[in-house]
Design a protein around this motif. Structure first.
Motif, PDB file in Angstrom:
ATOM      1  N   GLY A  85      47.483  47.795  34.670  1.00 55.67           N
ATOM      2  CA  GLY A  85      46.278  48.167  34.216  1.00 55.67           C
ATOM      3  C   GLY A  85      45.297  46.864  34.165  1.00 55.67           C
ATOM      4  N   ILE A  86      45.833  45.766  34.796  1.00 52.71           N
ATOM      5  CA  ILE A  86      45.194  44.266  34.668  1.00 52.71           C
ATOM      6  C   ILE A  86      43.963  44.451  35.566  1.00 52.71           C
ATOM      7  CG2 ILE A  86      45.198  41.884  34.860  1.00 52.71           C
ATOM      8  CD1 ILE A  86      48.207  42.200  33.917  1.00 52.71           C
ATOM      9  N   PRO A  87      42.648  44.153  35.273  1.00 48.64           N
ATOM     10  CA  PRO A  87      41.772  44.322  36.173  1.00 48.64           C
ATOM     11  C   PRO A  87      41.233  42.831  37.051  1.00 48.64           C
ATOM     12  CG  PRO A  87      40.975  43.931  33.705  1.00 48.64           C
ATOM     13  CD  PRO A  87      42.120  44.002  33.687  1.00 48.64           C
ATOM     14  N   VAL A  88      42.059  42.603  37.818  1.00 52.43           N
ATOM     15  CA  VAL A  88      42.005  41.411  38.581  1.00 52.43           C
ATOM     16  C   VAL A  88      41.724  41.887  40.130  1.00 52.43           C
ATOM     17  CG1 VAL A  88      43.198  39.520  37.352  1.00 52.43           C
ATOM     18  CG2 VAL A  88      44.615  41.275  38.884  1.00 52.43           C
ATOM     19  N   GLN A  89      40.656  41.003  40.717  1.00 52.87           N
ATOM     20  CA  GLN A  89      40.590  41.341  42.287  1.00 52.87           C
ATOM     21  C   GLN A  89      41.592  40.329  42.744  1.00 52.87           C
ATOM     22  OE1 GLN A  89      38.348  43.605  42.867  1.00 52.87           O
ATOM     23  NE2 GLN A  89      38.115  43.825  40.707  1.00 52.87           N
ATOM     24  N   TRP A  90      41.924  40.550  44.043  1.00 49.20           N
ATOM     25  CA  TRP A  90      42.658  39.615  44.802  1.00 49.20           C
ATOM     26  C   TRP A  90      42.520  38.005  44.865  1.00 49.20           C
ATOM     27  CZ3 TRP A  90      41.626  37.031  49.186  1.00 49.20           C
ATOM     28  CH2 TRP A  90      40.371  37.253  49.746  1.00 49.20           C
ATOM     29  N   GLN A  91      41.137  37.855  44.772  1.00 47.00           N
ATOM     30  CA  GLN A  91      40.657  36.577  44.880  1.00 47.00           C
ATOM     31  C   GLN A  91      41.120  35.837  43.625  1.00 47.00           C
ATOM     32  OE1 GLN A  91      38.631  39.169  45.302  1.00 47.00           O
ATOM     33  NE2 GLN A  91      37.283  39.082  46.969  1.00 47.00           N
TER      34      GLN A  91
END
Ligand code: PMP
Ligand code: GLU
Length: 409
Positions: A85-91
């Motif tokens: 549930g961690i809101p990270v983008q692949w970048q």
């Protein structure tokens, strides 16, 4: 030739030192039981190996982008979003040379030498955190989790440790060396305290995430502080493949953070580009394979560790002069050996701390454990037993440990 004074002052890794000593004794033909290093005894699952073999054979032998391939970073971001549930983008993901270097670089980026920056560290804690905090120019503020509270610190203790100089708190659940995972509600209570201190970053080392034992503590589940909306944009999540997938020698860790709208990770990747660049190119498809298809193998190994955790606790509980907390995470037990202090071995060696306890145990009974001193001020009378070895080794080593503590006078 000159040696930088911070490095000269730094201690060597006690975990690696014990494993080197045990390996040297083994090479001399001594039948050592190695409870020292924290490294799964399982082999890397075949499909993961094959993905790397195919990659090397097809010529994936050149530099890649510093943080890793887009495909591998996307696999990690999807895992962090979907499972944690961690809101990270692949970048905002980078693949590093082990979780260890992810922790080291994160601290280097967070701390400003000479400013009096403080990092709160719940202890007992892994041996490398304090030296890495200090090397990055910070001051390590230890907060002790006592055995009475299962080696966990409370939200109140964290609040009491906060000062205007607190820059970060380093969390590690499940914990090395304690072998315990925090119940989610206790971590949430700590998150609540951190949320009230907007300048404080969270460095969450979740390398043992997959090794949690509801078999020991019913209902126990992992919770990631980076999933808390109030903390998400100031949390750095560190994880890796070493422990869950039995891949310690591959040196594959990763780090992710949405901080500063993605700008924090850009700076991290800039630092990594100057220090190491990318991890081995042919590891990239292996990471994708592990994250996409490795769950059944991880679960098989987890079940073995759970059974070992139960066995170790049962055996330790029946020994005189030791106190323990049942392990419900990672693959460590961290008994308190205070009641052996002041006693001597049959060969006349006096036990006056964890270090002398561990030395006598290795020299006289050929069992390698890590003395507690380097896990924190509060751990001077503990020893760490890594049970990442077969049940037969566990039985043998714990029988020797039992004989040892019983023989002290
Ligand atoms: N964090 C913790 C808590 C650990 O026990 C370890 C042990 N190796 C690491 C990080 C580093 O793992 P690695 O560098 O193998 O990914
Ligand atoms: N983390 C493991 C341990 O604590 C591996 C050795 C190390 O890197 O410290 O034993």
């Amino acid at each position: 030739m000159h040696v930088n004074s911070s490095i000269a002052r730094m201690k060597e890794s006690a975990t690696l030192a014990v494993s080197a000593r045990a390996a040297a004794l083994k090479a001399e033909g001594v039948d050592v039981v190695g409870f020292g290093v924290g490294e799964p005894d399982f082999d890397t699952p075949v499909a993961i190996k094959e993905a790397a073999i195919r990659a090397i054979q097809s010529g994936r032998t050149k530099y890649e982008a510093t943080p890793g391939t887009v495909e591998a970073r996307k696999a990690i971001a999807a895992k962090l979003q979907g499972e944690n549930g961690i809101p990270v983008q692949w970048q905002q993901v980078s693949i590093t040379c082990g979780a260890k270097h992810a922790v080291a670089m994160s601290l280097q980026l967070l701390l400003e030498p000479g400013r009096g920056d403080e990092v709160i560290l719940p202890t007992p804690a892994w041996v490398s955190y304090k030296p890495l905090i200090e090397l990055a120019g910070g001051r390590c503020v230890e907060v002790a989790g006592g055995i009475q509270h299962g080696y966990r610190v409370t939200a109140e203790q964290v609040e009491a440790a906060m000062t205007p100089r607190t820059v970060a708190i380093l969390l590690n659940s499940p914990s090395n060396p304690c072998g315990i995972a925090y119940p989610a509600d206790e971590l949430r209570a700590i998150a609540e305290v951190i949320a009230a201190h907007p300048g404080v970053a969270v460095l969450s080392d979740e390398i043992y995430e997959k090794l949690i034992y509801p078999e020991v503590t019913p209902g126990l589940a992992h919770w990631s502080p980076g999933s808390d909306p109030r903390l998400a944009d100031r949390t750095i999540t560190v994880n890796g493949l070493s422990k869950a997938y039995a891949m310690t020698g591959w040196r594959l860790g990763y780090v992710a953070s949405p901080a500063n709208g993605g700008a924090w990770m850009k700076e991290f990747i800039k630092l990594q580009g100057q220090q190491t660049n990318n991890v081995s190119s042919f590891a990239m498809p292996a990471i994708v394979e592990a994250l996409a298809n490795g769950a059944a193998e991880v679960e098989r190994m987890r079940q073995s560790f759970a059974a070992r955790a139960i066995l170790v606790h049962r055996r330790l509980q029946s020994m005189p002069r030791l106190s323990t907390v049942p392990s419900n995470g990672a693959f460590y037990s961290f008994p308190d050996v205070s009641r052996c202090m002041g006693l001597s071995t049959p060969r006349g060696r006096r036990i006056d701390g964890a270090q002398s306890f561990a030395e006598a145990l290795l020299d006289e009974h050929a069992v390698a454990v890590v003395p507690g001193e380097d896990f924190g001020e509060c751990a001077r009378r503990n020893i760490r037993i890594s049970f990442a070895c077969s049940e037969a080794q566990i039985e043998k080593g714990l029988s020797r440990l039992g004989e040892f503590v019983t023989s002290l006078r």
